[in-house]
Scaffold this motif. Sequence first.
Motif, PDB file in Angstrom:
ATOM      1  N   THR A 407      75.998 -33.777  21.885  1.00 45.29           N
ATOM      2  CA  THR A 407      74.558 -33.614  21.640  1.00 45.29           C
ATOM      3  C   THR A 407      73.693 -33.913  22.865  1.00 45.29           C
ATOM      4  OG1 THR A 407      74.387 -35.893  20.818  1.00 45.29           O
ATOM      5  CG2 THR A 407      74.816 -34.158  19.201  1.00 45.29           C
ATOM      6  N   ASP A 408      74.210 -34.620  23.853  1.00 42.98           N
ATOM      7  CA  ASP A 408      73.410 -34.940  25.032  1.00 42.98           C
ATOM      8  C   ASP A 408      72.966 -33.652  25.732  1.00 42.98           C
ATOM      9  OD1 ASP A 408      72.665 -37.119  27.204  1.00 42.98           O
ATOM     10  OD2 ASP A 408      73.618 -35.455  28.269  1.00 42.98           O
ATOM     11  N   GLU A 409      71.680 -33.556  26.063  1.00 41.33           N
ATOM     12  CA  GLU A 409      71.137 -32.321  26.624  1.00 41.33           C
ATOM     13  C   GLU A 409      71.819 -31.932  27.929  1.00 41.33           C
ATOM     14  OE1 GLU A 409      66.947 -32.583  27.068  1.00 41.33           O
ATOM     15  OE2 GLU A 409      66.541 -32.797  24.924  1.00 41.33           O
ATOM     16  N   ASP A 410      72.024 -32.895  28.811  1.00 43.60           N
ATOM     17  CA  ASP A 410      72.658 -32.587  30.094  1.00 43.60           C
ATOM     18  C   ASP A 410      74.103 -32.140  29.898  1.00 43.60           C
ATOM     19  OD1 ASP A 410      70.436 -33.134  31.687  1.00 43.60           O
ATOM     20  OD2 ASP A 410      70.889 -35.277  31.741  1.00 43.60           O
ATOM     21  N   ARG A 413      74.093 -28.617  28.406  1.00 44.20           N
ATOM     22  CA  ARG A 413      73.693 -27.653  29.436  1.00 44.20           C
ATOM     23  C   ARG A 413      74.834 -27.413  30.428  1.00 44.20           C
ATOM     24  NH1 ARG A 413      69.836 -30.423  31.366  1.00 44.20           N
ATOM     25  NH2 ARG A 413      68.359 -29.800  29.770  1.00 44.20           N
TER      26      ARG A 413
END
Length: 424
Positions: A407-410, A413
């Motif tokens: 779930t972490d955005e980085d 991505r």
Amino acid sequence: MKLSAILPDLSPLRSSRDFRLLWVQGLVTTIGSFMALIALPLQIKDLTGSPFAVGVMGAVELVPLVVFGLYGGALADAVDRRKVILLTEAGLGLLAVVLLLNALLPRPMLWPLYLVAGGVSALVGLQRPALDSMLARIVPHDQLTAAAALNGLRWQAGSIVGPSLAGVVVAYAGHAAAYGATVMGFLASVLLCTRLSAAPAAHDAEKPSLRGIAEGARYAWSRPVLLGTYAIDLAAMFFAFPNSVFPFLADDLNAEWALGLMYAAGSAGSAVLGLTSGWTSRVRRHGLFVVFGAAAWGLAITAAGWFSNIWVVLVCLAFAGAGDMLSGLGRATIWNQTIPEELRGRLAGIEVLSYSVGPQLGQVRAGTMAGWTGTRPAIWSGGLACVASVGLLAAVLPKLLTYDATTDEDAVRRRAAKEAAAAA
């Protein structure tokens, strides 16, 4: 529970030819390097008989590591990383030749030993960012934790076998034989590096510069998860890295015979965790690894300074090594899962500082405090300070505790970018 669920996950070795090459190359280099790392201070001791002269080597190594580590990070983002690894490995081999030639002289000289120590530190600073930043490029995203565990296991194997062989070789065949073995190790390593695939920089990559290094530092500062990994590692090593006072601890415990075991116990604990690391590939909360591993390291060091039975102390040091290995797995996974490719080298340069400067300063802290309070209080109080600082940093940087690779955005991505690159 099936045995396969505990044993190391070998998927990266099966899926990536370049990872296999780097893993074998790293094992050969680690063993060969430890031959020289043990022989070098012993030779300085034999030539001078001065503990201060041996200690100066650490100061000679620190500044080149800091300067060239940062520059090496910028370099890794600007040029072909394979070339950096190959050329620095060849340079390290040439420095080993200098040690060998000096040892073969009728009267070996002292100044080349310091010169080589500084040169090795500079080349390692240049090389490590390129090596570390290669991992995310050559290993599938979902195998990064397994790759970090295998690399940790490789390091522990080399750090146990290398010093053991070095002690025997130096004692029975002399310094020149140890340096000769180091030269042969680097020769094999260079040959392996020539078979690596090219790892060119992006077409719009900028030349190495202070501005580029500062850009990497600003990125790290803006990411609480990354900042937490660096800060916790620095705190843990500064407060609870007591290796420099192990000889005095052995005296306090009337166990001079166990000094070598004290140095090896941490590596043994790390190796045990590495050999049972299969479960770590299924974990997604890697920030918990960082925090709990560093806290376990601090608690174990506290116990090692508190107890007076040598066997209990050795067990505590082994648990400390396992905690450090767990924290290291979390750090490496988060770094490789979240840092964008165009900044990976510069961030790897900062990583070199985070896991090298801390132990250096930690040894100074332990030695200085031992002179004021005694050896054992210096160890257990440092361990308590480590636990307290880890808890404080985890509270100040809560995103590290809640980090989730899914779930972490980085991380999301970075995974998407890697999948798109593979599809193209």
